[in-house]
Scaffold this motif. Structure first.
Motif, PDB file in Angstrom:
ATOM      1  N   PHE A  18       0.841  -1.187   0.000  1.00  0.00           N
ATOM      2  CA  PHE A  18       0.000   0.000   0.000  1.00  0.00           C
ATOM      3  C   PHE A  18       0.877   1.238   0.000  1.00  0.00           C
ATOM      4  N   VAL A  19       0.240   2.386  -0.213  1.00  0.00           N
ATOM      5  CA  VAL A  19       0.945   3.660  -0.282  1.00  0.00           C
ATOM      6  C   VAL A  19       0.377   4.584   0.791  1.00  0.00           C
ATOM      7  N   PHE A  20       1.266   5.244   1.490  1.00  0.00           N
ATOM      8  CA  PHE A  20       0.874   6.276   2.434  1.00  0.00           C
ATOM      9  C   PHE A  20       1.429   7.579   1.890  1.00  0.00           C
ATOM     10  N   PHE A  21       0.556   8.603   1.732  1.00  0.00           N
ATOM     11  CA  PHE A  21       1.028   9.881   1.216  1.00  0.00           C
ATOM     12  C   PHE A  21       0.770  11.001   2.209  1.00  0.00           C
ATOM     13  N   ASP A  22       1.548  12.051   2.075  1.00  0.00           N
ATOM     14  CA  ASP A  22       1.447  13.202   2.952  1.00  0.00           C
ATOM     15  C   ASP A  22       1.654  14.460   2.126  1.00  0.00           C
ATOM     16  N   LEU A  23       0.918  15.488   2.470  1.00  0.00           N
ATOM     17  CA  LEU A  23       1.004  16.762   1.764  1.00  0.00           C
ATOM     18  C   LEU A  23       1.453  17.856   2.717  1.00  0.00           C
ATOM     19  N   GLU A  24       2.188  18.789   2.193  1.00  0.00           N
ATOM     20  CA  GLU A  24       2.474  20.033   2.907  1.00  0.00           C
ATOM     21  C   GLU A  24       1.869  21.140   2.063  1.00  0.00           C
ATOM     22  N   TYR A  25       1.237  22.081   2.725  1.00  0.00           N
ATOM     23  CA  TYR A  25       0.575  23.164   1.995  1.00  0.00           C
ATOM     24  C   TYR A  25       0.749  24.480   2.717  1.00  0.00           C
ATOM     25  N   THR A  26       0.512  25.560   1.987  1.00  0.00           N
ATOM     26  CA  THR A  26       0.735  26.892   2.521  1.00  0.00           C
ATOM     27  C   THR A  26      -0.078  27.117   3.789  1.00  0.00           C
ATOM     28  N   ALA A  27       0.547  27.828   4.708  1.00  0.00           N
ATOM     29  CA  ALA A  27      -0.099  28.163   5.972  1.00  0.00           C
ATOM     30  C   ALA A  27       0.589  29.388   6.549  1.00  0.00           C
ATOM     31  N   TRP A  28      -0.114  30.027   7.458  1.00  0.00           N
ATOM     32  CA  TRP A  28       0.374  31.213   8.133  1.00  0.00           C
ATOM     33  C   TRP A  28       0.087  31.056   9.619  1.00  0.00           C
ATOM     34  N   GLU A  29       0.707  31.864  10.422  1.00  0.00           N
ATOM     35  CA  GLU A  29       0.456  31.828  11.858  1.00  0.00           C
ATOM     36  C   GLU A  29      -1.048  31.940  12.111  1.00  0.00           C
ATOM     37  N   GLY A  30      -1.637  30.927  12.746  1.00  0.00           N
ATOM     38  CA  GLY A  30      -3.053  30.941  13.089  1.00  0.00           C
ATOM     39  C   GLY A  30      -3.993  30.475  11.987  1.00  0.00           C
ATOM     40  N   SER A  31      -3.475  30.163  10.803  1.00  0.00           N
ATOM     41  CA  SER A  31      -4.373  29.792   9.694  1.00  0.00           C
ATOM     42  C   SER A  31      -5.110  28.489   9.967  1.00  0.00           C
ATOM     43  N   ALA A  33      -6.172  27.355  12.904  1.00  0.00           N
ATOM     44  CA  ALA A  33      -7.271  27.676  13.826  1.00  0.00           C
ATOM     45  C   ALA A  33      -8.403  28.407  13.109  1.00  0.00           C
ATOM     46  N   ARG A  34      -8.049  29.215  12.114  1.00  0.00           N
ATOM     47  CA  ARG A  34      -9.060  29.952  11.334  1.00  0.00           C
ATOM     48  C   ARG A  34      -9.615  29.130  10.177  1.00  0.00           C
ATOM     49  N   ASN A  35      -9.121  27.899  10.003  1.00  0.00           N
ATOM     50  CA  ASN A  35      -9.488  27.069   8.849  1.00  0.00           C
ATOM     51  C   ASN A  35      -9.225  27.817   7.535  1.00  0.00           C
ATOM     52  N   TRP A  36      -8.107  28.493   7.482  1.00  0.00           N
ATOM     53  CA  TRP A  36      -7.657  29.215   6.291  1.00  0.00           C
ATOM     54  C   TRP A  36      -8.723  30.201   5.800  1.00  0.00           C
ATOM     55  N   SER A  37      -9.402  30.878   6.744  1.00  0.00           N
ATOM     56  CA  SER A  37     -10.463  31.824   6.366  1.00  0.00           C
ATOM     57  C   SER A  37      -9.962  33.260   6.328  1.00  0.00           C
ATOM     58  N   GLY A  38      -8.699  33.488   6.671  1.00  0.00           N
ATOM     59  CA  GLY A  38      -8.147  34.837   6.625  1.00  0.00           C
ATOM     60  C   GLY A  38      -7.990  35.311   5.189  1.00  0.00           C
ATOM     61  N   GLU A  39      -7.826  36.596   5.050  1.00  0.00           N
ATOM     62  CA  GLU A  39      -7.679  37.183   3.715  1.00  0.00           C
ATOM     63  C   GLU A  39      -6.473  36.569   2.996  1.00  0.00           C
ATOM     64  N   ASN A  40      -6.696  36.144   1.775  1.00  0.00           N
ATOM     65  CA  ASN A  40      -5.668  35.546   0.909  1.00  0.00           C
ATOM     66  C   ASN A  40      -5.046  34.268   1.454  1.00  0.00           C
ATOM     67  N   GLU A  41      -5.743  33.586   2.362  1.00  0.00           N
ATOM     68  CA  GLU A  41      -5.256  32.309   2.860  1.00  0.00           C
ATOM     69  C   GLU A  41      -5.879  31.176   2.040  1.00  0.00           C
ATOM     70  N   TYR A  42      -5.043  30.535   1.251  1.00  0.00           N
ATOM     71  CA  TYR A  42      -5.460  29.398   0.440  1.00  0.00           C
ATOM     72  C   TYR A  42      -4.516  28.246   0.750  1.00  0.00           C
ATOM     73  N   ARG A  43      -5.070  27.063   0.895  1.00  0.00           N
ATOM     74  CA  ARG A  43      -4.225  25.892   1.124  1.00  0.00           C
ATOM     75  C   ARG A  43      -3.740  25.397  -0.232  1.00  0.00           C
ATOM     76  N   GLU A  44      -2.554  25.809  -0.585  1.00  0.00           N
ATOM     77  CA  GLU A  44      -1.937  25.355  -1.830  1.00  0.00           C
ATOM     78  C   GLU A  44      -0.838  24.359  -1.484  1.00  0.00           C
TER      79      GLU A  44
END
Length: 124
Positions: A18-31, A33-44
């Motif tokens: 089987f395969v186990f995968f993991d992603l790293e994506y853009t984040a900012w301090e507190g993002s 907790a905010r579920n990436w709802s801050g201005e210009n916060e996108y999980r890329e």
């Protein structure tokens, strides 16, 4: 000593491979907790990693890693660099498009069952 809630790996049935995968994506301090709802916060996604594992002895058979160039926020935050160790130089020099990275990950996974941890599947 094994906790009642801890699975006994010797008695756990895994797929043969089987395969186990993991992603790293853009984040900012507190993002998170905010579920990436801050201005210009996108999980890329900025990195895709995966390992192919044997279900018999849980040994790594192969691994995969690709850096991905973020588009909406091409400059990584100091927070995510510190958190992941992924640098701006990494994504600038080695980053490929999300679609190319996803295609390569799909080829790596092939017909094997694939698993991830946490919210990675939502981001993918």
């Amino acid at each position: 000593m094994q906790n009642q809630n801890t699975p006994n790996l010797a008695q756990t049935s895994f797929p043969e491979i089987f395969v186990f995968f993991d992603l790293e994506y853009t984040a900012w301090e507190g993002s998170y907790a905010r579920n990436w709802s801050g201005e210009n916060e996108y999980r890329e996604i900025i990195q895709m990693g995966a390992i192919q594992i044997t279900g018999i002895d849980l040994e790594e058979m192969a691994h995969f890693i690709e850096y991905v160039s973020p588009v909406k926020n091409p400059t990584l935050s100091d927070f995510i660099v510190s958190f992941t160790g992924i640098t701006q130089a990494d994504v600038d020099a080695q980053g490929i498009t999300f679609s190319d990275a996803l295609e390569k990950l799909g080829h790596f996974i092939g017909d094997f069952p694939a698993f991830c941890w946490g919210r990675d599947i939502e981001v993918l």
